[in-house]
Write a protein that holds these residues in place. Structure first.
Motif, PDB file in Angstrom:
ATOM      1  N   LYS A 110     -57.753 -18.041 -25.342  1.00  0.00           N
ATOM      2  CA  LYS A 110     -57.267 -17.109 -24.382  1.00  0.00           C
ATOM      3  C   LYS A 110     -56.316 -17.743 -23.311  1.00  0.00           C
ATOM      4  O   LYS A 110     -56.142 -19.065 -23.458  1.00  0.00           O
ATOM      5  N   LYS A 111     -55.433 -16.849 -22.782  1.00  0.00           N
ATOM      6  CA  LYS A 111     -54.224 -17.502 -22.205  1.00  0.00           C
ATOM      7  C   LYS A 111     -54.461 -18.264 -21.235  1.00  0.00           C
ATOM      8  O   LYS A 111     -53.774 -19.296 -20.688  1.00  0.00           O
ATOM      9  N   GLU A 112     -55.656 -18.130 -20.443  1.00  0.00           N
ATOM     10  CA  GLU A 112     -55.938 -18.994 -19.325  1.00  0.00           C
ATOM     11  C   GLU A 112     -56.340 -20.523 -19.795  1.00  0.00           C
ATOM     12  O   GLU A 112     -55.600 -21.536 -19.228  1.00  0.00           O
ATOM     13  N   THR A 113     -56.701 -20.620 -20.981  1.00  0.00           N
ATOM     14  CA  THR A 113     -57.212 -21.982 -21.317  1.00  0.00           C
ATOM     15  C   THR A 113     -55.852 -22.998 -22.048  1.00  0.00           C
ATOM     16  O   THR A 113     -55.989 -23.963 -22.577  1.00  0.00           O
ATOM     17  N   ILE A 114     -54.656 -22.090 -21.787  1.00  0.00           N
ATOM     18  CA  ILE A 114     -53.711 -22.825 -22.727  1.00  0.00           C
ATOM     19  C   ILE A 114     -53.135 -24.023 -22.131  1.00  0.00           C
ATOM     20  O   ILE A 114     -53.455 -25.065 -22.907  1.00  0.00           O
ATOM     21  N   PRO A 115     -52.753 -24.226 -20.824  1.00  0.00           N
ATOM     22  CA  PRO A 115     -52.245 -25.414 -20.424  1.00  0.00           C
ATOM     23  C   PRO A 115     -53.629 -26.316 -20.544  1.00  0.00           C
ATOM     24  O   PRO A 115     -53.259 -27.743 -20.944  1.00  0.00           O
ATOM     25  N   SER A 116     -54.648 -26.306 -20.429  1.00  0.00           N
ATOM     26  CA  SER A 116     -55.717 -27.345 -20.454  1.00  0.00           C
ATOM     27  C   SER A 116     -55.807 -27.744 -22.022  1.00  0.00           C
ATOM     28  O   SER A 116     -56.019 -28.865 -22.301  1.00  0.00           O
ATOM     29  N   ILE A 117     -55.979 -26.870 -22.872  1.00  0.00           N
ATOM     30  CA  ILE A 117     -56.210 -27.168 -24.164  1.00  0.00           C
ATOM     31  C   ILE A 117     -54.968 -28.074 -24.630  1.00  0.00           C
ATOM     32  O   ILE A 117     -55.082 -29.058 -25.509  1.00  0.00           O
ATOM     33  N   LEU A 118     -53.718 -27.815 -24.268  1.00  0.00           N
ATOM     34  CA  LEU A 118     -52.487 -28.373 -24.519  1.00  0.00           C
ATOM     35  C   LEU A 118     -52.535 -29.799 -24.123  1.00  0.00           C
ATOM     36  O   LEU A 118     -52.155 -30.958 -24.757  1.00  0.00           O
ATOM     37  N   PHE A 119     -53.033 -29.890 -22.828  1.00  0.00           N
ATOM     38  CA  PHE A 119     -53.000 -31.224 -22.246  1.00  0.00           C
ATOM     39  C   PHE A 119     -54.290 -31.952 -22.922  1.00  0.00           C
ATOM     40  O   PHE A 119     -53.844 -33.186 -23.452  1.00  0.00           O
ATOM     41  N   TYR A 120     -55.375 -31.517 -23.310  1.00  0.00           N
ATOM     42  CA  TYR A 120     -56.215 -32.038 -24.221  1.00  0.00           C
ATOM     43  C   TYR A 120     -55.800 -32.550 -25.460  1.00  0.00           C
ATOM     44  O   TYR A 120     -55.753 -33.783 -25.891  1.00  0.00           O
ATOM     45  N   LYS A 175     -52.699 -33.220 -26.230  1.00  0.00           N
ATOM     46  CA  LYS A 175     -51.716 -34.133 -26.150  1.00  0.00           C
ATOM     47  C   LYS A 175     -52.067 -35.490 -25.916  1.00  0.00           C
ATOM     48  O   LYS A 175     -51.702 -36.422 -26.345  1.00  0.00           O
ATOM     49  N   ASP A 176     -53.003 -35.455 -24.787  1.00  0.00           N
ATOM     50  CA  ASP A 176     -53.312 -36.983 -24.279  1.00  0.00           C
ATOM     51  C   ASP A 176     -54.567 -37.327 -25.054  1.00  0.00           C
ATOM     52  O   ASP A 176     -54.405 -38.660 -25.479  1.00  0.00           O
ATOM     53  N   GLU A 177     -55.675 -36.576 -25.734  1.00  0.00           N
ATOM     54  CA  GLU A 177     -56.884 -37.201 -26.261  1.00  0.00           C
ATOM     55  C   GLU A 177     -56.635 -37.308 -27.724  1.00  0.00           C
ATOM     56  O   GLU A 177     -56.876 -38.048 -28.504  1.00  0.00           O
ATOM     57  N   MET A 178     -56.078 -36.134 -28.358  1.00  0.00           N
ATOM     58  CA  MET A 178     -56.234 -35.846 -29.665  1.00  0.00           C
ATOM     59  C   MET A 178     -55.009 -36.677 -30.240  1.00  0.00           C
ATOM     60  O   MET A 178     -54.686 -36.648 -31.493  1.00  0.00           O
ATOM     61  N   GLY A 179     -53.907 -36.882 -29.628  1.00  0.00           N
ATOM     62  CA  GLY A 179     -52.754 -37.818 -30.161  1.00  0.00           C
ATOM     63  C   GLY A 179     -51.946 -36.556 -30.820  1.00  0.00           C
ATOM     64  O   GLY A 179     -50.849 -37.148 -31.558  1.00  0.00           O
ATOM     65  N   PHE A 180     -51.698 -35.325 -30.372  1.00  0.00           N
ATOM     66  CA  PHE A 180     -50.787 -34.415 -30.768  1.00  0.00           C
ATOM     67  C   PHE A 180     -49.623 -34.543 -29.801  1.00  0.00           C
ATOM     68  O   PHE A 180     -49.508 -33.707 -28.849  1.00  0.00           O
ATOM     69  N   ILE A 181     -48.877 -35.463 -29.943  1.00  0.00           N
ATOM     70  CA  ILE A 181     -47.822 -35.466 -28.729  1.00  0.00           C
ATOM     71  C   ILE A 181     -46.487 -34.922 -29.236  1.00  0.00           C
ATOM     72  O   ILE A 181     -45.538 -35.057 -28.478  1.00  0.00           O
ATOM     73  N   ASN A 199     -47.524  -5.983 -19.438  1.00  0.00           N
ATOM     74  CA  ASN A 199     -47.026  -7.159 -18.490  1.00  0.00           C
ATOM     75  C   ASN A 199     -47.462  -8.559 -18.829  1.00  0.00           C
ATOM     76  O   ASN A 199     -48.537  -9.013 -18.513  1.00  0.00           O
ATOM     77  N   PRO A 200     -46.643  -9.066 -19.756  1.00  0.00           N
ATOM     78  CA  PRO A 200     -47.031 -10.596 -20.436  1.00  0.00           C
ATOM     79  C   PRO A 200     -46.786 -11.552 -19.325  1.00  0.00           C
ATOM     80  O   PRO A 200     -45.596 -11.618 -19.102  1.00  0.00           O
ATOM     81  N   VAL A 201     -47.863 -12.010 -18.940  1.00  0.00           N
ATOM     82  CA  VAL A 201     -47.731 -13.287 -17.838  1.00  0.00           C
ATOM     83  C   VAL A 201     -48.624 -14.512 -18.491  1.00  0.00           C
ATOM     84  O   VAL A 201     -49.388 -14.340 -19.162  1.00  0.00           O
ATOM     85  N   MET A 202     -47.966 -15.441 -18.242  1.00  0.00           N
ATOM     86  CA  MET A 202     -48.485 -16.831 -18.825  1.00  0.00           C
ATOM     87  C   MET A 202     -48.199 -18.021 -18.032  1.00  0.00           C
ATOM     88  O   MET A 202     -47.249 -17.892 -17.305  1.00  0.00           O
ATOM     89  N   ASP A 203     -48.987 -18.942 -18.014  1.00  0.00           N
ATOM     90  CA  ASP A 203     -48.659 -20.274 -17.403  1.00  0.00           C
ATOM     91  C   ASP A 203     -47.759 -21.172 -17.756  1.00  0.00           C
ATOM     92  O   ASP A 203     -47.444 -21.032 -19.157  1.00  0.00           O
ATOM     93  N   ASN A 204     -46.974 -21.580 -16.945  1.00  0.00           N
ATOM     94  CA  ASN A 204     -45.707 -22.521 -17.808  1.00  0.00           C
ATOM     95  C   ASN A 204     -46.261 -23.822 -18.114  1.00  0.00           C
ATOM     96  O   ASN A 204     -47.016 -24.377 -17.417  1.00  0.00           O
ATOM     97  N   VAL A 205     -45.782 -24.341 -19.308  1.00  0.00           N
ATOM     98  CA  VAL A 205     -46.219 -25.587 -19.766  1.00  0.00           C
ATOM     99  C   VAL A 205     -45.394 -26.624 -19.743  1.00  0.00           C
ATOM    100  O   VAL A 205     -45.410 -27.730 -20.448  1.00  0.00           O
ATOM    101  N   ASP A 206     -44.102 -26.457 -18.869  1.00  0.00           N
ATOM    102  CA  ASP A 206     -42.977 -27.653 -19.360  1.00  0.00           C
ATOM    103  C   ASP A 206     -43.293 -29.058 -18.397  1.00  0.00           C
ATOM    104  O   ASP A 206     -42.615 -29.812 -18.316  1.00  0.00           O
ATOM    105  N   MET A 207     -44.688 -28.933 -17.738  1.00  0.00           N
ATOM    106  CA  MET A 207     -44.890 -30.127 -17.271  1.00  0.00           C
ATOM    107  C   MET A 207     -45.564 -31.312 -18.134  1.00  0.00           C
ATOM    108  O   MET A 207     -45.440 -32.395 -18.095  1.00  0.00           O
TER     109      MET A 207
END
Lengths: 298, 189, 180, 367
Positions: B35-45, B47-53, B94-102
């Motif tokens: 779901k769109k709410e978990t996008i930032p957290s799964i991307l962080f996970y 990138k940092d833990e699983m090595g998909f940099i 109304n497509p709204v999503m969190d920003n991931v450029d951090m």
């Protein structure tokens, strides 16, 4: 009689300067293994620029900028003796003309700088600052070389120096070599070809000060540039190669000197402004000091 | 390759219960839908833990019939040499999503393009609002309900005779008195 | 009567000079700009025809529209065209300037160039080869010598028509007016 | 007293810009304080046009993405379609594809030599290298009929087999270019002013490179060995042996060295491909293009191009027209966020040199 001589000198300088520019483009093309334009291409370009219908300028100073360049090169031409003793090319040289020469040679670029400043185009403004700062760079070895030969031969006039060379039989090039080397290295900066063409750098500043000049103004700049090139070359021939007593000798000597900036420009990358100044205050200034030492001691 | 995929899937399932994954692909690829709410957290996970940099791509696909916009993130792990597709669905109106450029700095450019082309609003995206189109009044052009051929027909002048390029052949033929050679006569009407 | 003849002679000489020295503006507007370096370099060498690059619009004679033109680019191209000095020519390069080429149905590219700018020579081909570019220059030279390269003249005479077309596709028109 | 910062528009019309984009630079004296890029001058909306064309018609639009090197785009599209449909490509076609990719890489690096040196003022190098590039374009013309746009690598193989006598013509060209590389080194890399102008300019540190998503020769110029031909090998790259050159430093100089060594590697690869080229079928024929439908789903294929990773993502909804195709070029990442970050603190004279060394190709940014 003098008026006719002056007009003939100017025409000779214009024609020879333009042909040298055309030959420069031809030689550059051959180095880049392509055919290149005919040697008289510069005349066609100049005539096309002169026959442009519209002449856009941004105010009086910008209109007069190229005129300053032309004035500076013509006045320098009048002072430098073209042939040693021939009544056809009388020149109004006088006792202190070497020092006057230093002043008049910088008069043109300053006038051009005022004109470029008025256009309001940021490219020409930055181009002007670069041009003036680089001029400071190559002026120092050039002045040192002149001062050295002035001290060594106790005269401040070109004809005096030519007489000294004729009387001593050896060219100044051999008798004061360090001054010659410093002057030649300064000449690279004066011509503004490749290693030192940061002023009109097309890749960065879209041809610097001349970015707003088109048509007639570019024609004036182009022709005054070629007259100025001819004048510098004859000045170097008179000072260091004993002057020329007929046209053929003059052309050979000037063309030989002209090859130095042309060939060096084809194989060298462009210096940034502070790098070119740092280069000029490096080896050329060192040779200038040596020349002055040699002049003072011997 | 397959057991490596199993290990990755198990670890992702442990942390993100609602992730629906697919790994029946022949080449080295995984597919995770969240779901769109978990996008930032799964991307962080990832990138940092699983090595998909390495972030290869972010794409927005317009599913007009289902009334949804789908955003796909393609990541690459140089160590395990596996691609993972993280996809999510946004409501089309109304497509709204969190920003991931951090997480990845270059995501900023992708998001600017999606905002302009699809109208997806990213909360927290700091960027000048004009990116590619200048003074564009129409709807976001990449949505499937925007008809580009009709728009081009309306705005830009079309040269007549485009159907069979008849006028182009004529202009070529009468260029400075050139007449069509006879072998080509049968082609040009 | 005789000033008309003398004007004709001056025109012939000036056109001869304009024919042999064409300065192309360094502005690669579309994908055709990739064939300009090979044309200017050692194998095809356009400089032997007198064709040379010019850095700014003030110094240029020819504006080479190399390929498709988006709405954002055409606004800058019009501004650049109007800055050029008077005997100026436009070469439409590639089929995208003739009838839109393969982007004929794109919402962002114009289809026909001579609705917005007076074009003197069209070079067709989807990415014309360097030989085609040289033949385009030769064609332009022929038109200049014959005095028929009057695109700028046409632009001045019906400026309103051109302005109307341009303003139809460029939304906010913040450009100085054309004082040739 | 801080100098007043003037804004300099290194605008779409500028001899130094590699293509058609604008860099708005706020300058204090000669050093850049702030840089903003403005793109969008070459937006032709490829992905929108491809929705109204079937799979093979949209193929012709593809190679117009980035002009110096169109082959990796065709190859990644062809492989994405084959991945989605599960179509087998004959072995000989794979070898021909690698030959095309490496020739295109050499041609693009030759053009890059010209661009990089024109921005630094050495015009002779551009004349030599772009002039020699024409020999490679002659090979392309003989094989595919087009100098720049080949449209040769089709989904399912290649469009046409190698004409006989073509192989040793390629080898002859490679020998000639290898001799010419010696002259390039003398003129360019041994030139002390070139070293002064490029060393320590436009520096990217290793951490910044990874964090900002840098790819390709720019990443290898920072000392990180990453090349899709080795990490995620496609076609027959796993059967060929070549090295991936890296160089510490991260400035224009090390990126130039990396590109220079990659030309030598491309020559080695081309020779191996010509020698190991199997005979046999070259095209697994696709059915009638107007009725050719792909199964529902999506696929992503990546190729190593001159500027870095080039990727094609296609989505099919089972009809004859693609639902969505998205092309990702390396300049998309280098040209905007990275360029704006690196230019701060640099000299305004080096903007054009840095853009050339990053391989910024504006048509690839906004497609």
């Amino acid at each position: 009689m003098n008026i006719l001589g002056a007009v003939v000198t100017f025409l000779l300088a214009f024609v020879v300067g333009m042909t040298y520019g055309g030959l420069n483009r031809k030689i550059t093309a051959r180095i880049q293994n392509r055919k290149g334009p005919p040697f008289y291409q510069n005349f066609i370009d100049a005539f096309k620029l002169a026959s442009k219908k519209s002449a856009i300028h941004h105010g009086a100073m910008h209109h007069l900028g190229p005129a300053f360049l032309m004035v500076s090169s013509v006045v320098t031409l009048m002072i430098v003796p073209v042939l040693t003793h021939s009544q056809w090319f009388p020149n109004l040289n006088f006792q202190g003309d070497l020092i006057f020469l230093l002043y008049i040679m910088t008069f043109g670029p300053l006038g051009m700088a005022l004109g470029a400043g008025q256009t309001g185009n940021p490219n020409s403004a930055i181009g002007v600052t670069r041009g003036l700062s680089q001029m400071v760079g190559f002026e120092i070895p050039w002045v040192m070389a002149l001062v050295a030969i002035m001290i060594q031969y106790h005269t401040t006039s070109i004809t005096g120096l030519m007489a000294a060379q004729a009387q001593s039989g050896t060219w100044l090039m051999f008798s004061s070599p360090f001054a010659f080397i410093a002057a030649i290295l300064a000449m690279l900066g004066m011509f503004g070809y490749s290693p030192f063409d940061v002023v009109i750098a097309p890749a960065e500043l879209a041809s610097g000060p001349a970015s707003e000049n088109g048509g007639k103004y570019l024609f004036t700049m182009m022709s005054s540039g070629s007259v100025f090139a001819f004048v510098k070359l004859t000045l170097y021939v008179d000072l260091f190669l004993g002057g020329a007593d007929n046209i053929i000798m003059l052309l050979i000597k000037t063309f030989a000197l002209y090859m130095i900036p042309v060939l060096y420009s084809n194989t060298s990358v462009r210096y940034r402004t502070e790098q070119s100044i740092r280069w000029f205050w490096g080896w050329p200034t060192f040779f200038g000091l040596l020349a002055i030492l040699q002049a003072v001691i011997f | 390759m397959n057991e490596l995929k199993e290990v990755i899937i198990k670890r992702i399932k442990a942390n993100f219960a609602d992730a629906a994954e697919r790994n029946d692909f022949k080449d080295n690829r995984l597919d995770i839908a969240v779901k769109k709410e978990t996008i930032p957290s799964i991307l962080f996970y990832l990138k940092d833990e699983m090595g998909f940099i390495h972030l290869s791509d972010i794409i927005c696909v317009d599913w007009l019939e289902e009334g949804e916009l789908e955003v796909v993130f393609i990541l690459w792990s140089p160590v395990d040499k596996i691609k993972v597709f993280v996809r999510t669905r946004l409501d089309r109106d109304n497509p709204v999503m969190d920003n991931v450029d951090m997480i990845w700095r270059q995501a900023n450019t992708y998001e600017r393009e999606m905002r302009e082309m699809f109208g997806v609003q990213f909360t927290g995206l700091v960027a000048p609002d004009e990116f590619i189109l200048e003074d564009w009044q129409g709807p976001p052009p990449f949505r499937r309900d925007f008809d580009t051929a009709a728009y081009a027909e309306k705005t830009f002048w079309q040269r007549p005779g485009r159907e069979d390029a008849q006028d182009v052949r004529e202009t070529i033929a009468k260029r400075d008195g050139e007449e069509i050679p006879d072998f080509a006569k049968k082609y040009s009407r | 009567m005789n000033d008309k003849n003398s004007q004709k002679i001056v025109d012939i000489i000036q056109n001869w000079a304009r024919k042999h020295s064409i300065w192309v503006l360094a502005y690669g507007t579309g994908c055709g700009a990739i064939e300009i370096p090979p044309t200017m370099t050692s194998r095809y060498d356009a400089e032997r025809l007198g064709v040379r690059g010019a850095a700014t619009p003030r110094q240029a004679d020819v504006l080479l529209i190399s390929g498709y033109l988006t709405v954002k680019t055409i606004k800058r191209v019009i501004r650049v065209y109007e800055q050029m000095q008077d005997p100026k020519y436009v070469i439409g390069f590639g089929s995208c300037t003739i009838n839109g080429g393969m982007y004929y149905d794109s919402y962002n590219t114009i289809n026909v160039l001579d609705r917005y700018l007076p074009v003197d020579v069209y070079i067709n081909g989807c990415m014309p080869r360097p030989e085609a570019v040289l033949s385009g220059f030769a064609q332009l030279q022929k038109r200049i010598a014959a005095g028929r390269a009057t695109g700028a003249q046409h632009y001045k005479e019906n400026l309103e028509w051109y302005r109307a077309n341009q303003k139809k596709i460029i939304p906010n028109w913040v450009m100085p007016d054309y004082n040739w | 007293m801080r100098e007043k910062a003037t804004t300099l528009y290194i605008g779409p019309q500028h001899p130094g810009i590699t293509g058609n984009m604008m860099v708005k630079v706020k300058v204090e004296g000669d050093t850049i304080v702030k840089a903003r890029t403005e793109v969008g001058y070459l937006h032709r909306a490829f992905e929108k046009l491809q929705e109204s064309r079937n799979w093979l018609q949209s193929f012709t639009l593809l190679c117009r993405f980035c002009v110096p090197e169109p082959d990796p785009v065709e190859e990644s599209y062809a492989r994405a379609v084959e991945l989605l449909e599960g179509r087998e490509v004959p072995e000989r076609a794979k070898y021909i594809r690698v030959l095309m990719l490496e020739l295109a890489r050499m041609g693009a690096y030759m053009l890059w030599f010209g661009g990089q040196n024109a921005s630094l003022g050495l015009y002779t190098m551009g004349q030599w290298s772009v002039g020699d590039r024409n020999y490679i374009l002659d090979l392309f013309e003989e094989l595919t009929g087009g100098r720049i746009y080949h449209m040769y690598i089709w989904p399912g193989g290649v469009r046409r087999d190698l004409p006989e006598g073509f192989a040793d013509k390629v080898l002859r060209t490679m020998d000639y270019l290898e001799k010419r590389l010696k002259d390039y080194d003398d003129l360019m890399f041994e030139n002390t002013i070139f070293q002064k102008r490029t060393q320590g300019v436009g520096v990217i540190s290793k951490e910044k490179a990874v964090e900002w998503g840098v790819v390709g020769p720019v990443l290898r110029g920072c000392g990180i060995k990453s090349d899709i031909r080795i990490d995620d090998p496609y076609e027959v790259y796993d059967k060929l042996d070549f090295i991936v050159p890296t160089h510490e430093g991260g400035d224009i100089w090390s990126r130039a060295l990396v590109r220079r060594q990659e030309i030598r590697q491309s020559i080695r690869i081309i020779r191996q491909v010509i020698e190991k080229m199997p005979s046999g079928e070259y095209y697994n024929r696709i059915p009638n293009p107007f009725k050719w439908t792909l199964p529902k789903g999506d696929a992503y294929a990546r190729t190593e191009s001159v500027r870095g990773e080039v990727g094609m993502y296609i989505v099919s909804d089972g009809s004859t027209h693609p639902r969505r195709t998205h092309f990702r070029g390396a300049a998309y990442v280098h040209g905007i966020t990275l360029l704006e970050n690196i230019l701060v603190g640099e000299n305004v004279a080096d903007v054009s040199a840095i853009m050339n060394s990053l391989g910024v190709c504006p048509p690839e940014i906004e497609r």
